[in-house]
Motif scaffolding. Structure first.
Motif, PDB file in Angstrom:
ATOM      1  N   GLY A  93      19.039  -6.348   6.627  1.00  0.00           N
ATOM      2  CA  GLY A  93      19.356  -5.420   7.700  1.00  0.00           C
ATOM      3  C   GLY A  93      18.339  -4.316   7.910  1.00  0.00           C
ATOM      4  N   TYR A  94      17.196  -4.408   7.251  1.00  0.00           N
ATOM      5  CA  TYR A  94      16.160  -3.384   7.437  1.00  0.00           C
ATOM      6  C   TYR A  94      15.803  -3.267   8.913  1.00  0.00           C
ATOM      7  CZ  TYR A  94      11.564  -1.120   7.266  1.00  0.00           C
ATOM      8  OH  TYR A  94      10.492  -0.281   7.466  1.00  0.00           O
ATOM      9  N   ASP A  95      15.746  -2.039   9.400  1.00  0.00           N
ATOM     10  CA  ASP A  95      15.418  -1.794  10.802  1.00  0.00           C
ATOM     11  C   ASP A  95      14.830  -0.399  10.903  1.00  0.00           C
ATOM     12  OD1 ASP A  95      15.206  -1.444  13.524  1.00  0.00           O
ATOM     13  OD2 ASP A  95      17.257  -2.051  13.971  1.00  0.00           O
ATOM     14  N   SER A  96      13.583  -0.314  11.344  1.00  0.00           N
ATOM     15  CA  SER A  96      12.925   0.997  11.392  1.00  0.00           C
ATOM     16  C   SER A  96      13.239   1.757  12.669  1.00  0.00           C
ATOM     17  CB  SER A  96      11.411   0.829  11.269  1.00  0.00           C
ATOM     18  OG  SER A  96      10.900   0.167  12.415  1.00  0.00           O
ATOM     19  N   SER A  97      14.074   1.200  13.525  1.00  0.00           N
ATOM     20  CA  SER A  97      14.363   1.894  14.773  1.00  0.00           C
ATOM     21  C   SER A  97      15.316   3.066  14.574  1.00  0.00           C
ATOM     22  CB  SER A  97      14.979   0.918  15.791  1.00  0.00           C
ATOM     23  OG  SER A  97      16.219   0.415  15.320  1.00  0.00           O
ATOM     24  N   GLY A  98      16.013   3.099  13.429  1.00  0.00           N
ATOM     25  CA  GLY A  98      16.941   4.195  13.166  1.00  0.00           C
ATOM     26  C   GLY A  98      16.354   5.197  12.189  1.00  0.00           C
ATOM     27  N   ALA A  99      17.229   5.968  11.593  1.00  0.00           N
ATOM     28  CA  ALA A  99      16.789   7.037  10.692  1.00  0.00           C
ATOM     29  C   ALA A  99      16.852   6.625   9.231  1.00  0.00           C
ATOM     30  CB  ALA A  99      17.644   8.278  10.910  1.00  0.00           C
ATOM     31  N   THR A 100      17.325   5.427   8.939  1.00  0.00           N
ATOM     32  CA  THR A 100      17.521   5.004   7.557  1.00  0.00           C
ATOM     33  C   THR A 100      16.193   4.814   6.835  1.00  0.00           C
ATOM     34  OG1 THR A 100      19.550   3.853   8.187  1.00  0.00           O
ATOM     35  CG2 THR A 100      18.591   3.286   6.059  1.00  0.00           C
ATOM     36  N   ARG A 101      16.107   5.403   5.635  1.00  0.00           N
ATOM     37  CA  ARG A 101      14.936   5.208   4.782  1.00  0.00           C
ATOM     38  C   ARG A 101      15.394   4.674   3.429  1.00  0.00           C
ATOM     39  NH1 ARG A 101      10.033   6.921   6.405  1.00  0.00           N
ATOM     40  NH2 ARG A 101       9.993   8.035   8.403  1.00  0.00           N
ATOM     41  N   TYR A 102      14.498   3.948   2.765  1.00  0.00           N
ATOM     42  CA  TYR A 102      14.867   3.189   1.577  1.00  0.00           C
ATOM     43  C   TYR A 102      13.966   3.526   0.389  1.00  0.00           C
ATOM     44  CZ  TYR A 102      17.130   0.301   5.155  1.00  0.00           C
ATOM     45  OH  TYR A 102      17.901  -0.142   6.196  1.00  0.00           O
ATOM     46  N   ASN A 177       3.688   2.884   6.536  1.00  0.00           N
ATOM     47  CA  ASN A 177       3.958   1.736   7.393  1.00  0.00           C
ATOM     48  C   ASN A 177       5.389   1.208   7.331  1.00  0.00           C
ATOM     49  OD1 ASN A 177       1.341   0.651   8.798  1.00  0.00           O
ATOM     50  ND2 ASN A 177       0.703   1.345   6.765  1.00  0.00           N
ATOM     51  N   LEU A 178       6.161   1.646   6.358  1.00  0.00           N
ATOM     52  CA  LEU A 178       7.550   1.216   6.246  1.00  0.00           C
ATOM     53  C   LEU A 178       8.449   2.449   6.124  1.00  0.00           C
ATOM     54  CD1 LEU A 178       7.218  -1.805   3.758  1.00  0.00           C
ATOM     55  CD2 LEU A 178       7.539  -1.912   6.234  1.00  0.00           C
ATOM     56  N   ARG A 179       9.729   2.251   6.333  1.00  0.00           N
ATOM     57  CA  ARG A 179      10.674   3.365   6.281  1.00  0.00           C
ATOM     58  C   ARG A 179      11.102   3.574   4.836  1.00  0.00           C
ATOM     59  NH1 ARG A 179      11.714   5.541  10.893  1.00  0.00           N
ATOM     60  NH2 ARG A 179      13.295   6.864   9.898  1.00  0.00           N
ATOM     61  N   THR A 180      10.297   4.311   4.114  1.00  0.00           N
ATOM     62  CA  THR A 180      10.534   4.546   2.695  1.00  0.00           C
ATOM     63  C   THR A 180      11.003   5.979   2.450  1.00  0.00           C
ATOM     64  OG1 THR A 180       8.305   5.374   2.214  1.00  0.00           O
ATOM     65  CG2 THR A 180       8.626   2.972   2.174  1.00  0.00           C
ATOM     66  N   ILE A 181      11.596   6.185   1.285  1.00  0.00           N
ATOM     67  CA  ILE A 181      11.838   7.546   0.789  1.00  0.00           C
ATOM     68  C   ILE A 181      10.577   7.903  -0.003  1.00  0.00           C
ATOM     69  CG2 ILE A 181      13.255   8.999  -0.707  1.00  0.00           C
ATOM     70  CD1 ILE A 181      15.596   7.107  -0.075  1.00  0.00           C
ATOM     71  N   ALA A 182       9.676   8.615   0.649  1.00  0.00           N
ATOM     72  CA  ALA A 182       8.333   8.826   0.111  1.00  0.00           C
ATOM     73  C   ALA A 182       8.304   9.996  -0.860  1.00  0.00           C
ATOM     74  CB  ALA A 182       7.350   9.044   1.245  1.00  0.00           C
ATOM     75  N   ALA A 183       9.042   9.846  -1.951  1.00  0.00           N
ATOM     76  CA  ALA A 183       9.122  10.894  -2.960  1.00  0.00           C
ATOM     77  C   ALA A 183       9.472  10.260  -4.299  1.00  0.00           C
ATOM     78  CB  ALA A 183      10.175  11.919  -2.573  1.00  0.00           C
ATOM     79  N   ARG A 184       9.271  11.009  -5.357  1.00  0.00           N
ATOM     80  CA  ARG A 184       9.538  10.521  -6.714  1.00  0.00           C
ATOM     81  C   ARG A 184      10.936   9.959  -6.855  1.00  0.00           C
ATOM     82  NH1 ARG A 184      11.337  12.695 -11.850  1.00  0.00           N
ATOM     83  NH2 ARG A 184       9.972  11.998 -13.557  1.00  0.00           N
ATOM     84  N   GLN A 185      11.919  10.640  -6.282  1.00  0.00           N
ATOM     85  CA  GLN A 185      13.303  10.202  -6.441  1.00  0.00           C
ATOM     86  C   GLN A 185      13.621   8.936  -5.647  1.00  0.00           C
ATOM     87  OE1 GLN A 185      12.304  13.065  -5.020  1.00  0.00           O
ATOM     88  NE2 GLN A 185      13.547  13.608  -3.221  1.00  0.00           N
ATOM     89  N   GLY A 186      12.656   8.473  -4.855  1.00  0.00           N
ATOM     90  CA  GLY A 186      12.843   7.242  -4.102  1.00  0.00           C
ATOM     91  C   GLY A 186      11.873   6.152  -4.494  1.00  0.00           C
ATOM     92  N   ARG A 187      11.324   6.242  -5.717  1.00  0.00           N
ATOM     93  CA  ARG A 187      10.278   5.285  -6.097  1.00  0.00           C
ATOM     94  C   ARG A 187      10.415   4.899  -7.555  1.00  0.00           C
ATOM     95  NH1 ARG A 187       6.005   8.390  -4.951  1.00  0.00           N
ATOM     96  NH2 ARG A 187       6.120   7.915  -2.709  1.00  0.00           N
ATOM     97  N   ALA A 188      10.282   3.579  -7.827  1.00  0.00           N
ATOM     98  CA  ALA A 188      10.309   3.055  -9.196  1.00  0.00           C
ATOM     99  C   ALA A 188       9.159   2.091  -9.379  1.00  0.00           C
ATOM    100  CB  ALA A 188      11.632   2.343  -9.470  1.00  0.00           C
ATOM    101  N   ILE A 189       8.833   1.824 -10.639  1.00  0.00           N
ATOM    102  CA  ILE A 189       7.790   0.850 -10.943  1.00  0.00           C
ATOM    103  C   ILE A 189       8.218   0.012 -12.128  1.00  0.00           C
ATOM    104  CG2 ILE A 189       6.477   2.424 -12.453  1.00  0.00           C
ATOM    105  CD1 ILE A 189       3.922   1.074 -11.102  1.00  0.00           C
ATOM    106  N   SER A 190       7.945  -1.284 -12.048  1.00  0.00           N
ATOM    107  CA  SER A 190       8.303  -2.204 -13.125  1.00  0.00           C
ATOM    108  C   SER A 190       7.236  -3.280 -13.219  1.00  0.00           C
ATOM    109  CB  SER A 190       9.675  -2.851 -12.849  1.00  0.00           C
ATOM    110  OG  SER A 190       9.627  -3.635 -11.666  1.00  0.00           O
ATOM    111  N   GLY A 191       7.317  -4.097 -14.261  1.00  0.00           N
ATOM    112  CA  GLY A 191       6.350  -5.178 -14.396  1.00  0.00           C
ATOM    113  C   GLY A 191       6.672  -6.075 -15.566  1.00  0.00           C
ATOM    114  N   HIS A 192       6.127  -7.277 -15.510  1.00  0.00           N
ATOM    115  CA  HIS A 192       6.321  -8.245 -16.578  1.00  0.00           C
ATOM    116  C   HIS A 192       5.018  -8.440 -17.343  1.00  0.00           C
ATOM    117  CE1 HIS A 192       6.168 -12.602 -17.948  1.00  0.00           C
ATOM    118  NE2 HIS A 192       7.072 -12.044 -18.721  1.00  0.00           N
ATOM    119  N   SER A 193       5.090  -8.456 -18.669  1.00  0.00           N
ATOM    120  CA  SER A 193       3.956  -8.776 -19.527  1.00  0.00           C
ATOM    121  C   SER A 193       2.815  -7.791 -19.289  1.00  0.00           C
ATOM    122  CB  SER A 193       3.543 -10.227 -19.271  1.00  0.00           C
ATOM    123  OG  SER A 193       2.679 -10.684 -20.263  1.00  0.00           O
TER     124      SER A 193
END
Length: 363
Positions: A93-102, A177-193
Protein backbone atom coordinates in the motif's frame (compact mmCIF):
# COMPACT_ATOMS: atom_id res chain seq x y z
CA UNK A 1 26.27 -17.00 0.22
CA UNK A 2 27.90 -19.95 -1.36
CA UNK A 3 30.05 -22.80 -0.09
CA UNK A 4 32.74 -23.47 -2.60
CA UNK A 5 36.45 -23.34 -1.78
CA UNK A 6 39.73 -24.94 -2.63
CA UNK A 7 40.76 -27.94 -0.57
CA UNK A 8 44.39 -27.41 0.22
CA UNK A 9 44.96 -29.09 3.59
CA UNK A 10 46.25 -26.05 5.45
CA UNK A 11 43.78 -23.59 3.89
CA UNK A 12 40.76 -25.86 3.78
CA UNK A 13 39.37 -24.78 7.14
CA UNK A 14 39.90 -21.10 6.38
CA UNK A 15 38.32 -21.34 2.95
CA UNK A 16 35.34 -23.19 4.41
CA UNK A 17 34.84 -20.28 6.79
CA UNK A 18 35.18 -17.79 3.97
CA UNK A 19 32.25 -19.28 2.11
CA UNK A 20 29.90 -17.42 4.38
CA UNK A 21 31.28 -16.05 7.60
CA UNK A 22 31.54 -12.79 5.87
CA UNK A 23 33.08 -14.71 7.26
CA UNK A 24 25.19 -12.77 2.07
CA UNK A 25 16.23 17.10 -2.38
CA UNK A 26 14.13 15.40 -5.02
CA UNK A 27 10.39 15.18 -4.68
CA UNK A 28 9.54 11.76 -3.23
CA UNK A 29 8.66 9.40 -6.06
CA UNK A 30 5.16 8.04 -6.43
CA UNK A 31 4.23 4.38 -6.48
CA UNK A 32 1.16 4.47 -8.69
CA UNK A 33 -0.35 1.51 -10.48
CA UNK A 34 2.22 -0.37 -12.51
CA UNK A 35 4.82 2.41 -12.41
CA UNK A 36 7.87 1.93 -10.19
CA UNK A 37 9.41 5.03 -8.63
CA UNK A 38 11.60 7.33 -10.68
CA UNK A 39 14.75 8.50 -8.92
CA UNK A 40 16.69 11.75 -9.32
CA UNK A 41 20.49 11.92 -9.15
CA UNK A 42 21.88 13.37 -5.97
CA UNK A 43 24.07 12.98 -2.89
CA UNK A 44 26.97 11.84 -5.07
CA UNK A 45 24.98 9.09 -6.83
CA UNK A 46 24.23 8.96 -10.55
CA UNK A 47 21.33 6.75 -11.58
CA UNK A 48 22.38 4.67 -14.57
CA UNK A 49 19.29 2.46 -14.60
CA UNK A 50 15.94 3.60 -13.23
CA UNK A 51 13.91 1.30 -10.95
CA UNK A 52 12.15 -1.72 -12.39
CA UNK A 53 9.86 -4.18 -10.65
CA UNK A 54 11.36 -7.61 -10.10
CA UNK A 55 8.00 -9.35 -10.53
CA UNK A 56 4.28 -8.81 -10.89
CA UNK A 57 3.70 -8.30 -7.17
CA UNK A 58 5.11 -4.77 -7.60
CA UNK A 59 6.52 -4.51 -4.10
CA UNK A 60 10.23 -4.99 -4.81
CA UNK A 61 12.28 -3.10 -7.35
CA UNK A 62 15.93 -2.70 -8.29
CA UNK A 63 17.91 0.23 -9.63
CA UNK A 64 21.56 0.88 -10.51
CA UNK A 65 23.84 3.77 -9.50
CA UNK A 66 27.44 4.88 -9.85
CA UNK A 67 29.61 6.66 -7.27
CA UNK A 68 33.13 8.08 -7.13
CA UNK A 69 33.47 6.55 -3.65
CA UNK A 70 33.65 3.08 -5.28
CA UNK A 71 34.24 3.80 -8.98
CA UNK A 72 35.23 0.20 -9.77
CA UNK A 73 35.25 -3.00 -7.72
CA UNK A 74 36.13 -6.68 -7.91
CA UNK A 75 33.19 -8.32 -9.64
CA UNK A 76 31.47 -11.66 -9.34
CA UNK A 77 29.41 -13.32 -12.07
CA UNK A 78 26.77 -10.99 -13.47
CA UNK A 79 28.18 -7.79 -12.01
CA UNK A 80 29.49 -4.78 -13.96
CA UNK A 81 32.34 -3.07 -12.19
CA UNK A 82 31.34 0.35 -10.93
CA UNK A 83 27.61 -0.28 -11.32
CA UNK A 84 25.92 -0.81 -7.97
CA UNK A 85 22.60 -2.64 -7.83
CA UNK A 86 20.33 -1.66 -4.95
CA UNK A 87 17.13 -3.56 -4.13
CA UNK A 88 14.17 -1.99 -2.34
CA UNK A 89 10.99 -3.56 -0.96
CA UNK A 90 8.12 -1.18 -0.30
CA UNK A 91 5.38 -1.72 2.27
CA UNK A 92 2.06 -2.99 1.03
CA UNK A 93 0.00 0.00 0.00
CA UNK A 94 2.96 2.37 -0.23
CA UNK A 95 1.83 5.61 -1.86
CA UNK A 96 3.79 8.85 -1.86
CA UNK A 97 0.80 10.95 -2.81
CA UNK A 98 -0.24 11.29 0.84
CA UNK A 99 1.50 12.35 4.01
CA UNK A 100 2.47 8.87 5.22
CA UNK A 101 6.17 8.29 5.86
CA UNK A 102 7.84 5.00 6.73
CA UNK A 103 10.87 3.75 8.67
CA UNK A 104 13.66 2.09 6.71
CA UNK A 105 15.70 -1.02 7.38
CA UNK A 106 19.03 -1.23 5.54
CA UNK A 107 20.09 -4.87 5.20
CA UNK A 108 23.68 -5.77 4.26
CA UNK A 109 24.42 -9.00 2.42
CA UNK A 110 27.12 -11.51 3.28
CA UNK A 111 30.20 -12.83 1.50
CA UNK A 112 30.33 -13.71 -1.32
CA UNK A 113 26.83 -12.65 -2.21
CA UNK A 114 24.60 -10.11 -3.89
CA UNK A 115 22.05 -7.61 -2.55
CA UNK A 116 19.29 -8.68 -4.93
CA UNK A 117 18.97 -12.38 -4.12
CA UNK A 118 15.67 -14.22 -4.13
CA UNK A 119 16.23 -15.00 -0.44
CA UNK A 120 16.59 -11.32 0.46
CA UNK A 121 13.41 -10.50 -1.43
CA UNK A 122 11.56 -13.31 0.34
CA UNK A 123 12.84 -12.18 3.75
CA UNK A 124 11.79 -8.58 3.12
CA UNK A 125 8.37 -9.34 1.68
CA UNK A 126 7.45 -12.11 4.12
CA UNK A 127 8.55 -10.20 7.23
CA UNK A 128 6.44 -7.19 6.22
CA UNK A 129 3.41 -9.05 4.86
CA UNK A 130 0.05 -8.04 6.24
CA UNK A 131 0.68 -4.33 6.19
CA UNK A 132 3.87 -3.91 8.25
CA UNK A 133 4.84 -0.30 7.41
CA UNK A 134 8.57 -0.76 6.77
CA UNK A 135 10.78 -0.05 3.74
CA UNK A 136 13.69 -2.44 3.19
CA UNK A 137 16.84 -1.42 1.28
CA UNK A 138 19.66 -3.80 0.28
CA UNK A 139 22.71 -2.01 -1.20
CA UNK A 140 25.58 -3.62 -3.08
CA UNK A 141 28.56 -4.45 -0.86
CA UNK A 142 30.45 -6.58 -3.43
CA UNK A 143 31.81 -10.02 -2.67
CA UNK A 144 34.55 -8.67 -0.43
CA UNK A 145 33.66 -5.03 0.31
CA UNK A 146 33.52 -5.62 4.08
CA UNK A 147 31.51 -2.44 4.60
CA UNK A 148 34.47 -0.22 5.38
CA UNK A 149 36.72 2.34 3.71
CA UNK A 150 39.69 0.26 2.58
CA UNK A 151 43.12 1.10 3.92
CA UNK A 152 45.14 0.10 0.83
CA UNK A 153 42.83 -0.15 -2.20
CA UNK A 154 44.53 -1.31 -5.41
CA UNK A 155 45.30 1.45 -7.91
CA UNK A 156 43.51 -0.48 -10.65
CA UNK A 157 40.20 -0.15 -8.80
CA UNK A 158 40.55 3.23 -7.18
CA UNK A 159 38.95 4.13 -3.83
CA UNK A 160 36.96 1.42 -2.08
CA UNK A 161 35.07 3.67 0.29
CA UNK A 162 32.10 1.41 0.94
CA UNK A 163 31.28 3.11 4.23
CA UNK A 164 31.14 6.55 2.62
CA UNK A 165 29.04 5.17 -0.24
CA UNK A 166 26.44 3.63 2.05
CA UNK A 167 26.25 6.11 4.92
CA UNK A 168 26.94 9.43 3.20
CA UNK A 169 25.27 8.73 -0.13
CA UNK A 170 22.77 5.85 -0.19
CA UNK A 171 20.93 6.83 3.00
CA UNK A 172 20.26 10.49 2.09
CA UNK A 173 19.54 9.45 -1.51
CA UNK A 174 16.83 7.05 -0.36
CA UNK A 175 15.43 9.69 1.99
CA UNK A 176 15.26 12.16 -0.92
CA UNK A 177 13.49 9.78 -3.29
CA UNK A 178 11.12 7.79 -1.06
CA UNK A 179 8.70 8.72 1.71
CA UNK A 180 10.91 7.85 4.64
CA UNK A 181 11.15 8.94 8.26
CA UNK A 182 14.53 10.56 7.70
CA UNK A 183 15.77 10.43 11.28
CA UNK A 184 17.48 8.06 13.70
CA UNK A 185 14.19 6.94 15.20
CA UNK A 186 13.02 5.88 11.75
CA UNK A 187 16.09 3.94 10.63
CA UNK A 188 17.60 0.51 11.36
CA UNK A 189 20.47 -1.51 9.97
CA UNK A 190 21.01 -5.26 9.86
CA UNK A 191 23.08 -7.80 7.99
CA UNK A 192 24.06 -11.42 7.61
CA UNK A 193 27.61 -12.75 8.04
CA UNK A 194 29.94 -10.13 6.51
CA UNK A 195 26.87 -7.91 6.55
CA UNK A 196 26.39 -8.51 10.28
CA UNK A 197 29.88 -7.12 10.78
CA UNK A 198 28.96 -4.22 8.51
CA UNK A 199 25.75 -3.45 10.39
CA UNK A 200 27.51 -3.25 13.77
CA UNK A 201 30.47 -1.35 12.32
CA UNK A 202 28.20 1.22 10.68
CA UNK A 203 26.03 1.60 13.78
CA UNK A 204 29.11 2.09 15.96
CA UNK A 205 30.71 4.54 13.52
CA UNK A 206 27.57 6.64 13.05
CA UNK A 207 25.21 6.00 15.99
CA UNK A 208 23.30 9.19 15.19
CA UNK A 209 21.94 7.49 12.06
CA UNK A 210 20.35 4.34 13.49
CA UNK A 211 17.78 3.51 16.13
CA UNK A 212 18.30 -0.24 15.90
CA UNK A 213 21.04 -2.63 14.76
CA UNK A 214 20.85 -6.36 14.10
CA UNK A 215 23.35 -9.08 13.22
CA UNK A 216 22.36 -12.44 11.73
CA UNK A 217 25.34 -14.77 12.29
CA UNK A 218 27.71 -11.85 11.89
CA UNK A 219 31.48 -12.06 12.20
CA UNK A 220 31.74 -9.46 14.96
CA UNK A 221 35.18 -10.03 16.48
CA UNK A 222 38.17 -9.16 14.29
CA UNK A 223 40.48 -10.20 17.12
CA UNK A 224 39.29 -13.78 16.66
CA UNK A 225 42.06 -15.37 14.60
CA UNK A 226 39.76 -17.64 12.59
CA UNK A 227 37.62 -14.64 11.69
CA UNK A 228 40.67 -12.61 10.79
CA UNK A 229 42.07 -15.42 8.65
CA UNK A 230 38.77 -15.69 6.82
CA UNK A 231 38.75 -11.97 5.99
CA UNK A 232 42.29 -12.23 4.62
CA UNK A 233 41.31 -15.30 2.60
CA UNK A 234 38.49 -13.35 0.93
CA UNK A 235 41.10 -11.08 -0.61
CA UNK A 236 42.72 -14.05 -2.36
CA UNK A 237 39.73 -15.99 -3.66
CA UNK A 238 38.63 -15.34 -7.25
CA UNK A 239 35.16 -16.47 -6.20
CA UNK A 240 34.98 -13.38 -3.99
CA UNK A 241 35.49 -11.20 -7.05
CA UNK A 242 38.09 -10.52 -9.71
CA UNK A 243 40.61 -9.06 -9.68
CA UNK A 244 41.80 -10.36 -6.33
CA UNK A 245 43.50 -7.87 -4.00
CA UNK A 246 46.43 -7.74 -1.59
CA UNK A 247 45.96 -9.28 1.88
CA UNK A 248 46.36 -5.86 3.51
CA UNK A 249 43.99 -4.04 1.13
CA UNK A 250 40.94 -3.90 3.38
CA UNK A 251 42.01 -3.44 7.00
CA UNK A 252 45.77 -3.21 6.56
CA UNK A 253 48.41 -5.65 7.82
CA UNK A 254 46.66 -8.34 9.93
CA UNK A 255 49.64 -9.06 12.20
CA UNK A 256 50.64 -7.40 15.48
CA UNK A 257 51.94 -4.71 15.95
CA UNK A 258 50.71 -3.42 12.56
CA UNK A 259 47.08 -4.49 13.01
CA UNK A 260 45.79 -1.22 14.47
CA UNK A 261 42.91 -0.84 12.01
CA UNK A 262 41.74 -4.40 12.61
CA UNK A 263 41.54 -3.68 16.31
CA UNK A 264 39.87 -0.29 15.89
CA UNK A 265 37.14 -1.64 13.62
CA UNK A 266 36.31 -4.79 15.56
CA UNK A 267 32.67 -4.41 16.69
CA UNK A 268 32.95 -6.80 19.65
CA UNK A 269 35.34 -4.53 21.53
CA UNK A 270 33.62 -1.20 20.79
CA UNK A 271 30.09 -1.59 22.08
CA UNK A 272 29.86 1.66 24.05
CA UNK A 273 28.61 3.68 21.07
CA UNK A 274 25.59 1.35 20.84
CA UNK A 275 24.25 2.64 24.15
CA UNK A 276 20.72 3.95 23.69
CA UNK A 277 20.26 1.99 20.45
CA UNK A 278 18.25 -1.19 20.03
CA UNK A 279 20.68 -4.12 19.62
CA UNK A 280 19.92 -7.68 18.51
CA UNK A 281 22.13 -10.66 17.61
CA UNK A 282 21.11 -14.03 16.21
CA UNK A 283 23.29 -17.12 15.90
CA UNK A 284 23.17 -20.90 15.77
CA UNK A 285 25.89 -23.37 16.73
CA UNK A 286 26.25 -25.09 13.35
CA UNK A 287 24.24 -28.14 14.31
CA UNK A 288 25.43 -31.55 13.20
CA UNK A 289 29.06 -31.17 12.10
CA UNK A 290 28.79 -34.14 9.74
CA UNK A 291 26.00 -32.37 7.86
CA UNK A 292 27.59 -29.69 5.66
CA UNK A 293 30.83 -29.19 7.64
CA UNK A 294 31.79 -25.88 5.95
CA UNK A 295 28.59 -24.13 7.01
CA UNK A 296 28.63 -25.81 10.40
CA UNK A 297 32.19 -24.62 11.09
CA UNK A 298 31.45 -21.16 9.75
CA UNK A 299 28.47 -20.75 12.07
CA UNK A 300 30.48 -22.09 15.00
CA UNK A 301 33.09 -19.36 14.53
CA UNK A 302 30.41 -16.71 14.02
CA UNK A 303 28.82 -17.80 17.29
CA UNK A 304 32.15 -17.39 19.11
CA UNK A 305 32.41 -13.81 17.86
CA UNK A 306 28.82 -13.14 18.97
CA UNK A 307 29.50 -14.52 22.45
CA UNK A 308 32.40 -12.11 22.91
CA UNK A 309 30.19 -9.24 21.77
CA UNK A 310 27.39 -10.36 24.09
CA UNK A 311 29.78 -10.52 27.05
CA UNK A 312 31.02 -6.99 26.36
CA UNK A 313 27.46 -5.67 26.07
CA UNK A 314 26.60 -7.28 29.40
CA UNK A 315 29.73 -5.85 31.04
CA UNK A 316 28.86 -2.39 29.74
CA UNK A 317 25.27 -2.67 30.96
CA UNK A 318 23.85 -2.12 27.47
CA UNK A 319 20.41 -3.71 26.94
CA UNK A 320 20.26 -6.10 23.99
CA UNK A 321 18.55 -9.15 22.55
CA UNK A 322 20.69 -12.24 22.05
CA UNK A 323 19.09 -15.24 20.36
CA UNK A 324 21.34 -18.32 20.47
CA UNK A 325 19.19 -20.94 18.74
CA UNK A 326 21.69 -23.80 18.77
CA UNK A 327 20.89 -26.42 16.16
CA UNK A 328 17.81 -24.47 15.11
CA UNK A 329 15.31 -27.18 16.00
CA UNK A 330 13.36 -24.87 18.31
CA UNK A 331 13.87 -21.70 16.27
CA UNK A 332 12.08 -22.43 13.00
CA UNK A 333 10.87 -25.34 10.93
CA UNK A 334 13.66 -26.35 8.57
CA UNK A 335 16.33 -24.42 10.48
CA UNK A 336 19.36 -26.58 11.24
CA UNK A 337 21.67 -24.05 12.86
CA UNK A 338 23.86 -23.68 9.78
CA UNK A 339 25.38 -20.41 8.61
CA UNK A 340 23.35 -19.70 5.48
CA UNK A 341 20.21 -21.73 6.12
CA UNK A 342 17.23 -19.86 4.60
CA UNK A 343 14.78 -21.05 7.26
CA UNK A 344 17.06 -19.73 10.02
CA UNK A 345 17.59 -16.37 8.31
CA UNK A 346 13.88 -15.91 7.63
CA UNK A 347 13.16 -16.56 11.30
CA UNK A 348 15.89 -14.08 12.26
CA UNK A 349 14.35 -11.42 10.03
CA UNK A 350 10.80 -12.04 11.19
CA UNK A 351 11.84 -11.70 14.83
CA UNK A 352 13.99 -8.64 14.15
CA UNK A 353 11.24 -6.82 12.26
CA UNK A 354 8.97 -7.49 15.24
CA UNK A 355 11.50 -5.75 17.47
CA UNK A 356 11.84 -2.83 15.07
CA UNK A 357 8.13 -2.16 14.90
CA UNK A 358 7.97 -1.90 18.68
CA UNK A 359 10.71 0.74 18.82
CA UNK A 360 10.98 2.67 15.55
CA UNK A 361 8.70 5.54 14.63
CA UNK A 362 6.12 4.40 12.08
CA UNK A 363 2.59 5.13 10.84
Amino acid sequence: MTKRRRTVVVLGFIFALVGLLGFTGATPAAHAGNAPPVFADGHGLTVVKQPWWVDGAERTFKFVVRTVEVPEYSTMAGQNSGEHVIMVTLPEGYDSSGATRYPVQYHLHGHPDYPDTALNQQMFEESTAGGVPLINVAPNGSGRGWYTNWVNPPAALGPQNWQNFHLDQVIPFVDANLRTIAARQGRAISGHSMGGFGAFHYAQSRPELFGYVGSFSGGLDLLNQAQRAAVVATTQLPGSGTPTVAPDAIFGVPVWPLDTVWNEKSPAQHVESLRGMGVAMYTGNGGNLADNPPQALTEHVARETNLVTRDNLVAAGIPHTFIDYGDGSTWAEGCNGKHAQPACLKADMNHFVGLLMKELAHP
